[in-house]
Design an enzyme around this catalytic site. Structure first.
Site, mmCIF file in Angstrom:
data_model
loop_
_atom_site.group_PDB
_atom_site.id
_atom_site.type_symbol
_atom_site.label_atom_id
_atom_site.label_comp_id
_atom_site.label_asym_id
_atom_site.label_seq_id
_atom_site.Cartn_x
_atom_site.Cartn_y
_atom_site.Cartn_z
ATOM 1 N N ARG A 128 -3.429 -7.825 71.908
ATOM 2 C CA ARG A 128 -3.648 -7.439 70.516
ATOM 3 C C ARG A 128 -4.662 -8.366 69.829
ATOM 4 N NH1 ARG A 128 1.631 -7.149 66.867
ATOM 5 N NH2 ARG A 128 1.475 -9.401 66.923
ATOM 6 N N ARG A 134 -5.899 -11.202 64.654
ATOM 7 C CA ARG A 134 -4.970 -11.921 63.772
ATOM 8 C C ARG A 134 -4.902 -13.385 64.151
ATOM 9 N NH1 ARG A 134 0.603 -8.658 63.512
ATOM 10 N NH2 ARG A 134 1.365 -10.792 63.594
HETATM 11 P P1 ADP Z 1 4.966 -9.510 64.774
HETATM 12 O O1 ADP Z 1 5.363 -8.087 64.891
HETATM 13 O O2 ADP Z 1 3.930 -9.918 65.750
HETATM 14 O O3 ADP Z 1 6.124 -10.443 64.753
HETATM 15 P P2 ADP Z 1 4.609 -9.302 61.878
HETATM 16 O O4 ADP Z 1 3.376 -8.653 61.361
HETATM 17 O O5 ADP Z 1 5.885 -8.547 61.789
HETATM 18 O O6 ADP Z 1 4.255 -9.716 63.374
HETATM 19 O O7 ADP Z 1 4.862 -10.710 61.155
HETATM 20 C C1 ADP Z 1 3.864 -11.709 61.114
HETATM 21 C C2 ADP Z 1 4.425 -12.983 60.487
HETATM 22 O O8 ADP Z 1 4.790 -12.738 59.110
HETATM 23 C C3 ADP Z 1 5.706 -13.523 61.118
HETATM 24 O O9 ADP Z 1 5.458 -14.323 62.255
HETATM 25 C C4 ADP Z 1 6.303 -14.330 59.941
HETATM 26 O O10 ADP Z 1 5.642 -15.566 59.782
HETATM 27 C C5 ADP Z 1 5.944 -13.480 58.731
HETATM 28 N N1 ADP Z 1 7.044 -12.529 58.414
HETATM 29 C C6 ADP Z 1 7.026 -11.176 58.573
HETATM 30 N N2 ADP Z 1 8.208 -10.630 58.222
HETATM 31 C C7 ADP Z 1 9.007 -11.655 57.825
HETATM 32 C C8 ADP Z 1 10.355 -11.757 57.365
HETATM 33 N N3 ADP Z 1 11.142 -10.676 57.241
HETATM 34 N N4 ADP Z 1 10.843 -12.994 57.064
HETATM 35 C C9 ADP Z 1 10.088 -14.080 57.176
HETATM 36 N N5 ADP Z 1 8.820 -14.079 57.623
HETATM 37 C C10 ADP Z 1 8.267 -12.885 57.944
#
Ligand code: ADP
Length: 187
Positions: A128, A134
């Site tokens: 990805r 990212r």
């Molecule tokens: P992935 O699917 O690769 O884990 P996301 O786009 O869902 O990536 O999340 C990227 C980052 O955003 C996470 O690693 C975290 O730092 C932050 N994040 C996303 N959702 C949450 C949440 N519910 N609580 C805390 N941090 C979050």
């Protein structure tokens, strides 16, 4: 109103499946990762604080993501349902989500968990990184932190939702269409 949670480790394919599910069921996709990245892009104070943590592979504070989700619930009272992606990610967030929904006279419909092994998480995120660029996908150390964070903070949600009788797990290894078919069956 339906409230489905898409669950799984980073890179399990939640975003890919969410896009297809939105098209089929007309749910509103709420990805806390996307919401946070949009705050970062806009350069808001919230975005700046979140970026520091995200770029290290740590979670942002519960209150931040809970506030963003609550906002979206309030702004969208007329949708068919919500597809939560990346939220909740801690047991505290799950408890607060239950409270938020209770206030609205709703509850979590079900949790669809897309499961892949850690080795595949790394492979998928590296792939990805080449496509999406990212910052949090680029270093092995950050990816390792996210996997550790997932096991320590997010995995306990499995037993939380199992106890509530709301947890369905599907194998995340297979073609996008295969996995989509399995999710649709669960829904
Ligand atoms: P992935 O699917 O690769 O884990 P996301 O786009 O869902 O990536 O999340 C990227 C980052 O955003 C996470 O690693 C975290 O730092 C932050 N994040 C996303 N959702 C949450 C949440 N519910 N609580 C805390 N941090 C979050």
């Amino acid at each position: 109103m339906k409230h489905f949670i898409l669950f799984g480790p980073p890179g399990a394919g939640k975003g890919t499946q969410a896009a297809k599910l939105v098209e089929k069921y007309n749910f509103l996709h709420l990805s806390t990762g996307d919401l946070l990245r949009s705050e970062i892009k806009k350069g808001t104070e919230l975005g700046k604080a979140a970026k520091e943590l995200i770029d290290k592979g740590f979670l942002v504070p519960d209150e931040i993501v809970e506030g963003m989700i609550k906002d979206q619930f309030i702004k969208n009272p007329d949708v068919k349902g919500f597809l939560l992606d990346g939220f909740p990610r801690t047991v505290v967030q799950a408890e607060h989500l239950d409270d938020m929904l209770k206030e609205l006279g709703e509850d979590v419909t079900g949790v669809i968990s897309i499961m892949i092994p850690d080795g595949m998480v790394k492979e998928r995120i590296r792939h990805r990184a080449q496509i999406e660029g990212r910052a949090d996908d680029t270093s092995d150390e950050i990816i390792e932190n996210r996997i550790q964070t997932y096991h320590a903070k997010t995995e306990p949600l499995i037993s939380y939702y199992k106890k509530a009788g709301k947890y369905k797990e599907i194998d995340g290894i297979g073609t996008i269409e295969d996995i989509f078919g399995k999710i649709c069956k669960v829904i």
